[in-house]
Design a protein around this motif. Structure first.
Motif, mmCIF file in Angstrom:
data_model
loop_
_atom_site.group_PDB
_atom_site.id
_atom_site.type_symbol
_atom_site.label_atom_id
_atom_site.label_comp_id
_atom_site.label_asym_id
_atom_site.label_seq_id
_atom_site.Cartn_x
_atom_site.Cartn_y
_atom_site.Cartn_z
ATOM 1 N N SER A 283 35.173 38.281 42.204
ATOM 2 C CA SER A 283 34.288 37.620 41.241
ATOM 3 C C SER A 283 33.585 36.394 41.820
ATOM 4 C CB SER A 283 35.075 37.217 39.997
ATOM 5 O OG SER A 283 36.108 36.326 40.343
ATOM 6 N N GLU A 284 34.192 35.712 42.808
ATOM 7 C CA GLU A 284 33.640 34.433 43.262
ATOM 8 C C GLU A 284 33.156 34.440 44.716
ATOM 9 O OE1 GLU A 284 33.161 31.917 41.233
ATOM 10 O OE2 GLU A 284 34.042 33.064 39.581
ATOM 11 N N ARG A 291 31.567 44.176 46.464
ATOM 12 C CA ARG A 291 32.142 44.347 45.132
ATOM 13 C C ARG A 291 31.924 45.761 44.602
ATOM 14 N NH1 ARG A 291 33.572 41.550 40.487
ATOM 15 N NH2 ARG A 291 32.874 42.547 38.557
ATOM 16 N N LYS A 295 35.836 47.200 44.122
ATOM 17 C CA LYS A 295 36.368 47.269 42.758
ATOM 18 C C LYS A 295 36.688 48.704 42.336
ATOM 19 C CE LYS A 295 35.418 45.726 38.032
ATOM 20 N NZ LYS A 295 36.704 45.010 37.873
ATOM 21 N N ASP A 358 39.450 40.083 36.733
ATOM 22 C CA ASP A 358 38.073 40.016 37.231
ATOM 23 C C ASP A 358 37.080 39.950 36.078
ATOM 24 O OD1 ASP A 358 35.895 40.203 39.057
ATOM 25 O OD2 ASP A 358 35.754 42.332 38.595
ATOM 26 N N ASP A 359 37.285 40.788 35.070
ATOM 27 C CA ASP A 359 36.376 40.759 33.911
ATOM 28 C C ASP A 359 36.462 39.426 33.176
ATOM 29 O OD1 ASP A 359 35.662 43.349 34.527
ATOM 30 O OD2 ASP A 359 37.098 44.255 33.144
ATOM 31 N N ILE A 361 37.372 36.452 34.443
ATOM 32 C CA ILE A 361 36.776 35.385 35.268
ATOM 33 C C ILE A 361 35.260 35.463 35.226
ATOM 34 C CG2 ILE A 361 36.534 34.578 37.646
ATOM 35 C CD1 ILE A 361 39.455 35.341 38.082
ATOM 36 N N ASN A 362 34.698 36.661 35.263
ATOM 37 C CA ASN A 362 33.242 36.814 35.182
ATOM 38 C C ASN A 362 32.704 36.389 33.820
ATOM 39 O OD1 ASN A 362 32.554 37.767 37.781
ATOM 40 N ND2 ASN A 362 33.344 39.798 37.262
ATOM 41 N N ALA A 363 33.557 36.411 32.786
ATOM 42 C CA ALA A 363 33.119 36.018 31.442
ATOM 43 C C ALA A 363 33.098 34.498 31.260
ATOM 44 C CB ALA A 363 34.024 36.647 30.391
ATOM 45 N N GLN A 366 28.669 30.285 33.202
ATOM 46 C CA GLN A 366 28.174 29.708 34.456
ATOM 47 C C GLN A 366 27.980 28.210 34.335
ATOM 48 O OE1 GLN A 366 27.870 31.311 37.310
ATOM 49 N NE2 GLN A 366 27.159 29.455 38.369
ATOM 50 N N ARG A 369 30.775 26.252 35.861
ATOM 51 C CA ARG A 369 30.703 26.182 37.316
ATOM 52 C C ARG A 369 29.653 25.161 37.752
ATOM 53 N NH1 ARG A 369 31.374 31.582 35.958
ATOM 54 N NH2 ARG A 369 33.037 32.713 37.060
#
Length: 486
Positions: A283-284, A291, A295, A358-359, A361-363, A366, A369
């Motif tokens: 994810s990062e 990916r 994945k 992963d899902d 963390i992607n949620a 932004q 960050r």
């Protein structure tokens, strides 16, 4: 009439009610849609719902209640002297159902008429011939009292099926007729349909709750029977597991609990760090090309059957650990061990932790960050102090799912860890889990009234309580963490 034909008739009535009611609504409005309170389709949907929903509810209740009532009625026909042991009455009823199915098979094959199946005599003159005729379909001898009970069982079942079909069809017709009668251009069909859909959604949402309640009640009933025959103190506090179907069993729960927790902890030690670190990388850090390849390859692990993992543990991992670690260190000579099952199970659990984490963390927005980078934090500091805390509830859920999966696994434990119930700290010794013993106690020709079989339900209920405790503990952690960071 079979259930398939009954469903086809109900569907045909619903379709007919839909078009007839829709046409009546248009006729009442003089063909002008603007005069209708609702769109024409709502009137038809109202008729379809009123014809299907009550009929299906009655059908569902009937399918649940009829076997219970028929069994209770037929059971009273069997004399006590025909059953040597009172605990075998359930086995006799199984024979009754098999004979009834045999009679149906003979009738369907044209070897006897339905009237002949009902009139099979149980007199001493021709009982042997009757039993031989039925025994052709069953491949076994049939006792006179079982034959009589099977005839009664078949008669009651046939009458119940006929009454069910007639009543369900009449209810469907009544619902469609009621909708047709109520349909006018002023009828609020949309409101009625939306109320019906709300009830339908409520019923769908209640299925999980009702299923859980049903599972718990069934387990409680059988567990109560077990504890009426075996002391609960011996079950929960004894460290000896030695079931003997002839009597004198030691059914201590602690060795099975120890094996379950030991193997699950090793599996989580393998799966959680690997899965979480892979999720952070994907994810990062990973590029889009990496990916897109990595994945799906990790998620392939989730699609491998557990029996394949078990064979992998038995043929490859077990001998490898035995030859490289257990024997050189003097810790054991068996390829079946806690470490074997734990490592292979951990590999199986990696995609559960990785994909869900992963899902999650992607949620994470932004903006979190960007704010961290704007304050001068590095990428690793942002991941550690911002992203992971924000994604903690989802990560805890992923770990909980992996833990529940580990606790409930059977095949990997059977082939990788063996079936020895013991309490030992040596990870290279063979042990077993609760699920394995549940299967072993319910496998084979067992008496479902003996404590050696009923203990499986006590083990299942204990396993349910254990997983429920994990869920409650996870919710406590998540809520406490949210109060700190929100």
């Amino acid at each position: 009439m079979s259930l398939i034909w009954l469903f086809a008739i109900l569907l045909a009535l619903a379709v007919a009610g839909y078009w007839m009611t829709r046409r009546r609504a248009m006729t009442s409005a003089g063909g002008d849609v603007r005069k209708l309170h609702s769109l024409p389709n709502y009137y038809g949907m109202n008729a379809a719902m009123l014809s299907l929903a009550p009929a299906l509810i009655v059908l569902f209740v009937w399918l649940l209640a009829q076997p219970l009532l028929v069994d209770a009625t037929v059971t009273r026909m069997i004399p006590d002297e025909a059953i040597p042991d009172a605990s075998n009455r359930g086995l006799v009823m199984s024979d009754v159902r098999r004979v009834s199915n045999g009679l149906d098979a003979l009738v369907d094959a044209g070897r006897m008429s339905a009237q002949e199946a009902r009139d099979l005599s149980t007199d001493s003159d021709d009982i042997r011939a009757s039993m031989a005729e039925v025994g052709v379909a069953l491949g076994s001898d049939v006792r006179p009292e079982v034959l009589r009970a099977a005839q009664r069982y078949r008669l009651l079942t046939g009458r119940g099926d006929l009454a069910r079909n007639v009543i369900v069809v009449l209810i469907a017709l009544a619902g469609a007729g009621l909708a047709y009668r109520r349909t006018t251009h002023e009828f609020r069909a949309r409101n009625a349909v939306e109320r019906g859909m709300s009830l339908l959604l409520l019923g769908a949402a209640s299925i999980a709750i009702l299923t859980t309640i049903g599972i718990v009640l069934s387990m409680l009933t059988e567990t109560g029977r077990f504890f009426s025959q075996y002391p609960w103190t011996e079950f929960f506090f004894s460290t000896n597991w030695q079931p003997r179907f002839g009597g004198g069993s030691d059914l201590g729960f602690l060795p099975l609990l120890w094996g379950t927790l030991y193997i699950s902890i090793i599996a989580l030690i393998v799966a959680v760090p690997v899965g979480l670190f892979s999720a952070i990388y994907l994810s990062e850090y990973a590029t889009g090309r990496i990916r897109a390849v990595a994945k799906p390859m990790i998620e392939i692990l989730a699609g491998i059957p557990t029996i394949v993992y078990g064979l992998f543990a038995l043929i490859t991992v077990g001998p490898l650990l035995r030859d490289w670690f257990a024997q050189p260190l003097g810790l054991g000579n068996s390829g079946s061990s806690v470490m074997t099952a734990g490592l292979v199970m951990g590999i199986m659990l990696i995609p559960f932790v990785s994909s869900l984490s992963d899902d999650i963390i992607n949620a994470v927005p932004q903006s979190l960050r960007d704010g961290s980078f704007g304050l001068g934090a590095t990428k690793s500091e942002t991941i550690r102090q911002v992203i992971l805390p924000a994604a903690l509830p989802g990560i805890v859920g992923a770990v909980l799912l992996a833990a529940s999966r580990a606790i409930g696994e059977t095949m990997i434990v059977v082939l990788g860890a063996g079936a020895s119930a013991r309490m030992d700290l040596n990870p290279f010794e063979a042990m077993t889990t609760i699920t394995v013993k549940i299967v072993s106690q319910l496998t084979g020709d067992t008496d479902f009234n003996s404590p050696e079989t009923l203990v499986a339900f006590a083990l299942g209920l204990t396993l349910f309580v254990l997983t429920l405790g994990l869920n409650v503990f996870a919710l406590y952690i998540v809520r406490r963490y949210r109060e700190q960071y929100e």
